[in-house]
Design a protein around this motif. Structure first.
Motif, PDB file in Angstrom:
ATOM      1  N   ALA A 222       0.740 -11.597  -0.728  1.00 28.79           N
ATOM      2  CA  ALA A 222       1.737 -10.539  -0.525  1.00 28.79           C
ATOM      3  C   ALA A 222       1.076  -9.169  -0.534  1.00 28.79           C
ATOM      4  CB  ALA A 222       2.803 -10.625  -1.621  1.00 28.79           C
ATOM      5  N   LEU A 223       0.090  -8.967  -1.412  1.00 31.09           N
ATOM      6  CA  LEU A 223      -0.599  -7.680  -1.475  1.00 31.09           C
ATOM      7  C   LEU A 223      -1.367  -7.410  -0.192  1.00 31.09           C
ATOM      8  CD1 LEU A 223      -1.130  -5.268  -3.291  1.00 31.09           C
ATOM      9  CD2 LEU A 223      -3.151  -6.461  -4.183  1.00 31.09           C
ATOM     10  N   ARG A 224      -1.960  -8.465   0.361  1.00 28.71           N
ATOM     11  CA  ARG A 224      -2.695  -8.295   1.619  1.00 28.71           C
ATOM     12  C   ARG A 224      -1.724  -7.984   2.755  1.00 28.71           C
ATOM     13  NH1 ARG A 224      -6.623 -13.079   3.050  1.00 28.71           N
ATOM     14  NH2 ARG A 224      -7.481 -12.314   1.070  1.00 28.71           N
ATOM     15  N   ASP A 225      -0.563  -8.626   2.742  1.00 33.96           N
ATOM     16  CA  ASP A 225       0.448  -8.338   3.762  1.00 33.96           C
ATOM     17  C   ASP A 225       0.918  -6.896   3.674  1.00 33.96           C
ATOM     18  OD1 ASP A 225       0.279 -10.870   4.695  1.00 33.96           O
ATOM     19  OD2 ASP A 225       2.255 -11.535   4.003  1.00 33.96           O
ATOM     20  N   LEU A 226       1.090  -6.398   2.443  1.00 34.90           N
ATOM     21  CA  LEU A 226       1.521  -5.018   2.267  1.00 34.90           C
ATOM     22  C   LEU A 226       0.460  -4.051   2.798  1.00 34.90           C
ATOM     23  CD1 LEU A 226       3.398  -2.845   1.177  1.00 34.90           C
ATOM     24  CD2 LEU A 226       2.381  -3.177  -1.087  1.00 34.90           C
ATOM     25  N   ALA A 227      -0.795  -4.293   2.444  1.00 39.51           N
ATOM     26  CA  ALA A 227      -1.877  -3.433   2.931  1.00 39.51           C
ATOM     27  C   ALA A 227      -1.977  -3.493   4.443  1.00 39.51           C
ATOM     28  CB  ALA A 227      -3.203  -3.853   2.285  1.00 39.51           C
ATOM     29  N   ASP A 228      -1.782  -4.688   5.008  1.00 38.45           N
ATOM     30  CA  ASP A 228      -1.827  -4.851   6.465  1.00 38.45           C
ATOM     31  C   ASP A 228      -0.710  -4.046   7.121  1.00 38.45           C
ATOM     32  OD1 ASP A 228      -2.724  -5.963   8.914  1.00 38.45           O
ATOM     33  OD2 ASP A 228      -1.099  -7.431   8.831  1.00 38.45           O
ATOM     34  N   GLY A 229       0.493  -4.086   6.526  1.00 39.32           N
ATOM     35  CA  GLY A 229       1.603  -3.332   7.079  1.00 39.32           C
ATOM     36  C   GLY A 229       1.379  -1.835   7.015  1.00 39.32           C
ATOM     37  N   LEU A 230       0.812  -1.345   5.906  1.00 42.07           N
ATOM     38  CA  LEU A 230       0.537   0.084   5.790  1.00 42.07           C
ATOM     39  C   LEU A 230      -0.545   0.520   6.774  1.00 42.07           C
ATOM     40  CD1 LEU A 230       0.637   0.505   1.903  1.00 42.07           C
ATOM     41  CD2 LEU A 230       2.402   1.127   3.561  1.00 42.07           C
ATOM     42  N   ARG A 231      -1.557  -0.341   7.001  1.00 40.89           N
ATOM     43  CA  ARG A 231      -2.577  -0.017   8.004  1.00 40.89           C
ATOM     44  C   ARG A 231      -1.967   0.045   9.395  1.00 40.89           C
ATOM     45  NH1 ARG A 231      -5.956  -3.385   4.877  1.00 40.89           N
ATOM     46  NH2 ARG A 231      -5.363  -5.179   6.161  1.00 40.89           N
ATOM     47  N   TYR A 232      -1.082  -0.916   9.682  1.00 44.74           N
ATOM     48  CA  TYR A 232      -0.406  -0.912  10.986  1.00 44.74           C
ATOM     49  C   TYR A 232       0.393   0.376  11.177  1.00 44.74           C
ATOM     50  CZ  TYR A 232       3.268  -1.984  14.371  1.00 44.74           C
ATOM     51  OH  TYR A 232       4.146  -1.933  15.434  1.00 44.74           O
ATOM     52  N   LEU A 233       1.115   0.774  10.149  1.00 45.51           N
ATOM     53  CA  LEU A 233       1.944   1.972  10.231  1.00 45.51           C
ATOM     54  C   LEU A 233       1.081   3.220  10.391  1.00 45.51           C
ATOM     55  CD1 LEU A 233       4.858   3.003  10.042  1.00 45.51           C
ATOM     56  CD2 LEU A 233       4.593   3.099   7.571  1.00 45.51           C
ATOM     57  N   ARG A 234      -0.007   3.299   9.635  1.00 47.06           N
ATOM     58  CA  ARG A 234      -0.869   4.475   9.698  1.00 47.06           C
ATOM     59  C   ARG A 234      -1.542   4.609  11.056  1.00 47.06           C
ATOM     60  NH1 ARG A 234      -5.553   4.066   5.570  1.00 47.06           N
ATOM     61  NH2 ARG A 234      -6.196   2.544   7.148  1.00 47.06           N
ATOM     62  N   ARG A 362       8.421  -4.336   6.686  1.00 46.55           N
ATOM     63  CA  ARG A 362       7.576  -3.419   5.925  1.00 46.55           C
ATOM     64  C   ARG A 362       7.745  -1.976   6.392  1.00 46.55           C
ATOM     65  NH1 ARG A 362       2.558  -7.384   6.747  1.00 46.55           N
ATOM     66  NH2 ARG A 362       4.058  -8.134   8.294  1.00 46.55           N
ATOM     67  N   VAL A 363       7.878  -1.777   7.704  1.00 45.99           N
ATOM     68  CA  VAL A 363       8.089  -0.421   8.223  1.00 45.99           C
ATOM     69  C   VAL A 363       9.446   0.117   7.757  1.00 45.99           C
ATOM     70  CG1 VAL A 363       8.439   0.915  10.328  1.00 45.99           C
ATOM     71  CG2 VAL A 363       6.567  -0.727  10.194  1.00 45.99           C
ATOM     72  N   THR A 364      10.475  -0.727   7.786  1.00 47.43           N
ATOM     73  CA  THR A 364      11.789  -0.306   7.294  1.00 47.43           C
ATOM     74  C   THR A 364      11.726   0.018   5.805  1.00 47.43           C
ATOM     75  OG1 THR A 364      12.862  -1.733   8.932  1.00 47.43           O
ATOM     76  CG2 THR A 364      14.211  -0.971   7.096  1.00 47.43           C
ATOM     77  N   ALA A 365      10.930  -0.732   5.057  1.00 49.76           N
ATOM     78  CA  ALA A 365      10.783  -0.465   3.624  1.00 49.76           C
ATOM     79  C   ALA A 365      10.178   0.912   3.384  1.00 49.76           C
ATOM     80  CB  ALA A 365       9.925  -1.545   2.974  1.00 49.76           C
ATOM     81  N   VAL A 366       9.166   1.289   4.157  1.00 49.76           N
ATOM     82  CA  VAL A 366       8.554   2.612   3.996  1.00 49.76           C
ATOM     83  C   VAL A 366       9.562   3.700   4.345  1.00 49.76           C
ATOM     84  CG1 VAL A 366       6.746   4.157   4.834  1.00 49.76           C
ATOM     85  CG2 VAL A 366       6.229   1.752   4.404  1.00 49.76           C
TER      86      VAL A 366
END
Length: 422
Positions: A222-234, A362-366
């Motif tokens: 889950a932590l890797r998925d979160l980091a992956d989502g933040l990288r995608y967003l950035r 993840r994008v909706t969460a941010v």
């Protein structure tokens, strides 16, 4: 026999194509989702009114404020994790589970209040539970529209969602107040639980559209998925800057229309009824913006329109502090609602059409964290600033922050040139 089979085979794709061309307001899937969302929004409004009434009746104002604030803590802390769960398990499953838990918790509280007079610790536990559930519910419910509607209908769906939200806000509080008046807080909590229960069969009847990227990014932790989502967003040319726009616009808007509005009404002698008229004006404007998007299939130059309406709306926010007459203030609030409602709905539609479906939770969460987690932090700052410098300068600064969001939207080419699907 062969002719019949061929006819049936030819008819089936035609029926599917016809259903795909069906506008959102006539699509049974969208209407089921909208009905469930409306029931859940009404349940939220009734629940929060009943919670605040019960907390104030059972303790001091400070204790009641603490109970009401408890739900915001897990929501802010767990929101990003909720986005990961939404992408892993699917938004429909998570929304059904969230509303089911809320239904059971609220009905359990109603039963407890019918049988006994529990202390504030029970209300605090319920508020905490709701905060945890909200952290899962909000990213999931934001990720559902692309699964029930075509991309070219998403702006319309956002308009319909805005109308539903306004309906829940307008009708939920009076419904909760009536339930408290007739049967006490226990009855109000029971009504909220039944509204949450009403959403469940509608959600279970949804048939989600398969998405090209569905099922990706679920093999890691889950932590890797979160980091992956933040990288995608950035790294995304549109979505990353759009999160900055969401944060700035909500930071500039939240203080004046919560803490500031109460102080303004007190200083002008408008009283509580004045606040009601101003909020009614804002709600009318926001509802009109939602209706406009519902009727219009597509808004051309969506990114530029969002930026300009945000900038002009910021000027309307600043004008509120220098308005001496209540009718003028209500009309100004209507303009704020119309402009801010239009820019916000277009932002949401652009996010949902541009985001890879595998990352939408993840994008909706941010986005939800920016608007519902970080923006409320401006409340105490707004109150302290008004005490030091007065209403006018604080409203001017807040309007400048909103205007900065609009100017930034127009300055970033990816946002300014963004278009909704045809």
């Amino acid at each position: 026999m062969t002719t019949t089979t061929a006819t049936a085979t030819a008819t089936a794709p035609s029926a599917v194509a016809a259903e795909a061309r069906r506008p959102a307001h006539r699509d049974p899937q969208v209407l089921r989702w909208l009905g469930a969302y409306t029931a859940s929004t009404l349940g939220d409004s009734v629940y929060y009114l009943a919670l605040s009434w019960t907390a104030v009746s059972s303790g001091t104002p400070a204790q009641a404020g603490l109970v009401l604030a408890l739900g915001a803590v897990p929501r802010a802390l767990l929101m990003l994790g909720g986005g990961v769960v939404a992408d892993r398990l699917g938004p429909r499953r998570l929304v059904i589970g969230s509303d089911a838990v809320r239904c059971l918790v609220v009905l359990g509280l109603a039963a407890t209040l019918f049988l006994a007079a529990p202390g504030l610790w029970v209300l605090a536990a319920v508020a905490l539970a709701f905060g945890v559930v909200d952290a899962l519910f909000l990213p999931a419910v934001g990720a559902l529209p692309p699964r029930v509607a075509d991309r070219d209908q998403l702006s319309r769906v956002q308009g319909m969602r805005g109308l539903s939200h306004r309906l829940g806000s307008v009708l939920g509080a009076p419904l909760g107040g009536l339930a408290v008046a007739l049967g006490g807080p226990a009855t109000a909590f029971a009504v909220a639980g039944l509204l949450f229960a009403l959403s469940l069969p509608l959600l279970r009847a949804l048939r989600l559209r398969p998405l090209p990227a569905d099922g990706e990014n679920r093999d890691g932790t889950a932590l890797r998925d979160l980091a992956d989502g933040l990288r995608y967003l950035r790294g995304h040319r549109l979505l990353g800057p759009m999160m900055i726009v969401v944060l700035l616009s909500d930071l500039g808007f939240a203080g004046p229309f919560n803490v500031g509005l109460t102080v303004l009404a007190e200083q002008r002698g408008w009283g509580a009824s004045g606040i009601g008229w101003i909020l009614a004006g804002f709600g009318t404007g926001a509802g009109a913006a939602s209706l406009l998007l519902t009727v219009c299939r597509r808004v051309p130059h969506a990114g530029a329109v969002s930026g300009w309406t945000m900038t002009v709306g910021a000027a309307s926010i600043g004008a509120l502090a220098f308005t001496a007459h209540l009718p003028v203030a209500a009309a100004t609030a209507l303009a704020v609602g119309l402009l801010a409602g239009l820019s916000g709905a277009l932002c949401n539609a652009l996010v949902q059409t541009e985001c890879d479906p595998a990352y939408l939770g993840r994008v909706t969460a941010v986005s939800s964290l920016c608007s519902l987690g970080l923006a409320p932090l401006s409340f105490p700052l707004t109150g302290a600033a008004i005490e030091l410098w007065g209403v006018g300068p604080v409203y001017a600064v807040s309007a400048s922050v909103c205007a900065l969001a609009g100017v930034y939207s127009l300055a970033v080419p990816a946002i300014r040139r963004a278009e909704l699907p045809r």
